[in-house]
Design a protein around this motif. Structure first.
Motif, PDB file in Angstrom:
ATOM      1  N   THR A   3       3.149   1.751  -4.434  1.00 35.23           N
ATOM      2  CA  THR A   3       1.777   1.910  -4.887  1.00 35.23           C
ATOM      3  C   THR A   3       0.842   1.870  -3.682  1.00 35.23           C
ATOM      4  O   THR A   3       1.029   1.082  -2.751  1.00 35.23           O
ATOM      5  CB  THR A   3       1.378   0.805  -5.872  1.00 35.23           C
ATOM      6  N   ALA A   5      -3.176   1.522  -2.748  1.00 30.72           N
ATOM      7  CA  ALA A   5      -4.518   1.189  -3.220  1.00 30.72           C
ATOM      8  C   ALA A   5      -5.531   1.542  -2.142  1.00 30.72           C
ATOM      9  O   ALA A   5      -5.439   1.064  -1.009  1.00 30.72           O
ATOM     10  CB  ALA A   5      -4.614  -0.294  -3.558  1.00 30.72           C
ATOM     11  N   ALA A  67      -0.359  -3.789  -4.916  1.00 30.95           N
ATOM     12  CA  ALA A  67      -0.415  -2.681  -3.967  1.00 30.95           C
ATOM     13  C   ALA A  67       0.606  -2.889  -2.851  1.00 30.95           C
ATOM     14  O   ALA A  67       0.603  -3.931  -2.189  1.00 30.95           O
ATOM     15  CB  ALA A  67      -1.812  -2.568  -3.374  1.00 30.95           C
ATOM     16  N   ILE A  70      -2.216  -0.803   1.363  1.00 42.11           N
ATOM     17  CA  ILE A  70      -3.663  -0.919   1.201  1.00 42.11           C
ATOM     18  C   ILE A  70      -4.325  -0.038   2.247  1.00 42.11           C
ATOM     19  O   ILE A  70      -3.954  -0.071   3.424  1.00 42.11           O
ATOM     20  CB  ILE A  70      -4.120  -2.375   1.397  1.00 42.11           C
ATOM     21  N   ALA A 107       1.274  -7.029   0.483  1.00 45.46           N
ATOM     22  CA  ALA A 107       1.402  -5.608   0.810  1.00 45.46           C
ATOM     23  C   ALA A 107       2.419  -5.389   1.923  1.00 45.46           C
ATOM     24  O   ALA A 107       2.582  -6.234   2.816  1.00 45.46           O
ATOM     25  CB  ALA A 107       0.051  -5.038   1.227  1.00 45.46           C
TER      26      ALA A 107
END
Length: 201
Positions: A3, A5, A67, A70, A107
């Motif tokens: 993911t 973000a 996330a 980032i 992260a």
């Protein structure tokens, strides 16, 4: 699937966030599942980017999926009356600094584009590291990250977990570099070809 973000805030530079969004959004686009899921986060919405572009963030800072990557974009400056805007304002925003620190703990990578490095610097994440930023933002960077080794001739600087890029379009090059680091240079090259983008390899 990782993911990704991307932080949004008012007066953000459009290409600072849209460039990385495109890179991670189309990398490995034929894979199932795709290697990256990209979303935006903001303290509140809508966000008004430079030149009035209105954006609705996918999530808010206190309510989003974990996330793995980032991205903190930049954009901003100081008004004639001395008040700051964009990243120069957000680097003193406790909500943003706390989010960067909190989300950064879990992260895999923390990236900044342009003066997004000010926010990482004010959060204390660049202490003792090397970094770059926009070439016109040297003095601001020295104030935001006094314990950081500035490398302004570099397109991006990789410290391992934390990677910073120079101004605006350099965020695309950094993102392609990260794709190559995580998935292999062939995937990064194919992504750049699809985007018809000549990047700094």
């Amino acid at each position: 699937m990782r993911t990704v973000a991307i932080l949004l805030f008012n007066e953000i530079e459009v290409l600072d966030f849209a460039g990385p969004f495109e890179v991670f959004g189309v990398a490995g686009r034929h894979d199932d599942p795709k290697p990256f899921r990209v979303f935006t986060v903001a303290e509140r919405g809508p966000v008004y980017a430079r030149n009035g572009l209105s954006i609705n963030p996918t999530y808010l800072l206190n309510d989003h999926p974990k996330a793995d990557i980032i991205i903190v974009p930049g954009g901003g400056g100081n008004h004639a009356d001395g008040t700051s805007y964009g990243s120069r304002r957000e680097m003193d925003n406790p909500a943003v600094l706390n989010w960067v620190r909190r989300a950064g703990v879990t992260a895999e990578l923390i990236l900044s584009v342009c003066t997004g490095s000010f926010i990482l610097g004010k959060a204390g994440l660049l202490d003792g590291l090397a970094a770059t930023t926009h070439f016109l933002a040297v003095e601001g960077m020295k104030q935001a990250a006094p314990k950081t080794d500035l490398r302004l001739t570099e397109r991006y600087v990789d410290n391992g977990k934390i990677i910073t890029s120079a101004g605006i379009s350099a965020g695309i090059d950094m993102s392609l570099y990260v794709v190559g680091r995580l998935l292999g240079k062939n995937v990064a090259d194919e992504t750049a070809r699809y985007m018809q983008y000549d990047y700094w390899t």
